[in-house]
Motif scaffolding. Sequence first.
Motif, short mmCIF file in Angstrom:
data_model
loop_
_atom_site.label_atom_id
_atom_site.label_comp_id
_atom_site.label_asym_id
_atom_site.label_seq_id
_atom_site.Cartn_x
_atom_site.Cartn_y
_atom_site.Cartn_z
N GLN A 1 0.80 -1.22 0.00
CA GLN A 1 0.00 0.00 0.00
C GLN A 1 0.84 1.28 0.00
O GLN A 1 0.33 2.34 -0.34
N ASN B 1 -7.93 -5.67 14.67
CA ASN B 1 -8.28 -4.54 13.82
C ASN B 1 -9.78 -4.32 13.91
O ASN B 1 -10.55 -5.27 13.70
N ASN C 1 -1.87 -10.58 8.75
CA ASN C 1 -2.86 -9.53 8.88
C ASN C 1 -4.20 -10.02 8.35
O ASN C 1 -4.30 -10.41 7.18
N TRP D 1 -1.00 -9.66 2.79
CA TRP D 1 -1.72 -9.98 1.55
C TRP D 1 -0.91 -10.02 0.26
O TRP D 1 -1.46 -10.33 -0.80
#
Length: 424
Positions: free
Chosen positions: A12, A276, A157, A114
């Motif tokens: 990201q 999260n 994650n 990911w």
Amino acid sequence: MFLWGTATAAYQIEGAVHEDGRGASIWDTFAHQPGRTRDGHTGDVACDHYHRWPDDLELMTGLGVNAYRFSIAWPRIQPGGSGEVNPKGLDFYDRLVDGLGERGITPVPTLFHWDLPQALEDRGGWLDRDTAHRFADYAAVVADRLADRVKMWITLNEPFVHMVFGYAMGVHAPGHALMLDALPVAHHQLLGHGLAVRALRAAGAEQVLVTNNCTPVWAEDAAAGDAYDALHNRLFNDPVLLGRYPDLSAYGVTLDCVRDGDLEVISTPLDGLGINYYNPTRIGAPTDDSLPWTDLGVTGYPTTAFGWPVVPDGLRELLVGLRDRYGTALPPIYVTENGCSYPELDDQARIAFLDGHLAAVRAAQDEGVDVRGYFVWSLLDNFEWAEGYHQRFGLVHVDFPTGLRTPRASYHWLKEHLSRTARP
Ligand code: GBH
């Protein structure tokens, strides 16, 4: 010491996808396929953090955080997904960790956010059990290099989101739409997690966590709510904390891929649970045969620019609920992501969001939940997966493509908050 941090993920923010021997990941492949992301956006350049990381550390120092959750790109470390190690990939994270150390910021790397090496996807990705073993090998390589300075590690994650978006619905990489046939992806990720915990400890890691995204389930229909909770929350928390899977047989679901001894590996004791939190979920009875529930959507609350409901007390409800369910089997909790998408520079709505959610963490602590950290998603506006650069989660605004960083009002607000208190 309470850990205060910001969180990011490699694909990201880093960009530099062809640099220093990095291999392709499933997200490079996916983002370059027509129609997969909004406006065809990709992470090719992203925030160019690969080159601008010193500026980004400077932003964290200015903010006053004492921790940084980032992720390590597996395809930088093992471009082919297994075997040969790329020293230049390790060098990048080595420099980053040293830079954090110089600033007194605790590094909290996540090993898998990911970006699976494409070479492993070509062999079945997380549908294939072998990927779990390759993940443990990779974890050992990284820990051998960094465990002298990195004390706290996160394996995965949000294995739930990776399974559902990536393999069940196909809206994220690798883009498979297998619906309930995606379930082996849950087990293989969890097995990879357990094997990695053991590999990390063998290499000297002191603290190991997994990060699960959890949602309080507001059930309008008890059976449907239970089904949703089982597949979203308990499917990932129970095996890790209790050493067993929830009973899914009522939904016609079986986990045939589980072998003797797997749950023992998966439930290797942890030093913390990463949580999260974004929003609660309202669940009603199914209206067709595809799934045993209907997601009704939470109404009556303000929404972020992404359209997600803003429900700060849902975080307190979630934390207290985890303590009530798992009791002494629950390790300390770290909120490893919480945040919202708002584009404005004068982002008063993000300030209200953070203020409300920090109050929820305080309230949970007051009810006896052991919460030891809070990480804002995110430090920077970044590549928001299928939404490309259209959603902006940063405390710091990023101008794409120039990369110019401008702290938002929320950055200054959080800085002020951190200077006043050591508690949430
Ligand atoms: C996280 O995923 C990721 O770890 C991170 O990479 C990402 O950038 C960040 O969050 C922001 O998206 O339909 O209104 O009920 C979050 C996963 C899945 C959380 C969908 C909220 C439902 C919103 N999200 N979910 S709603």
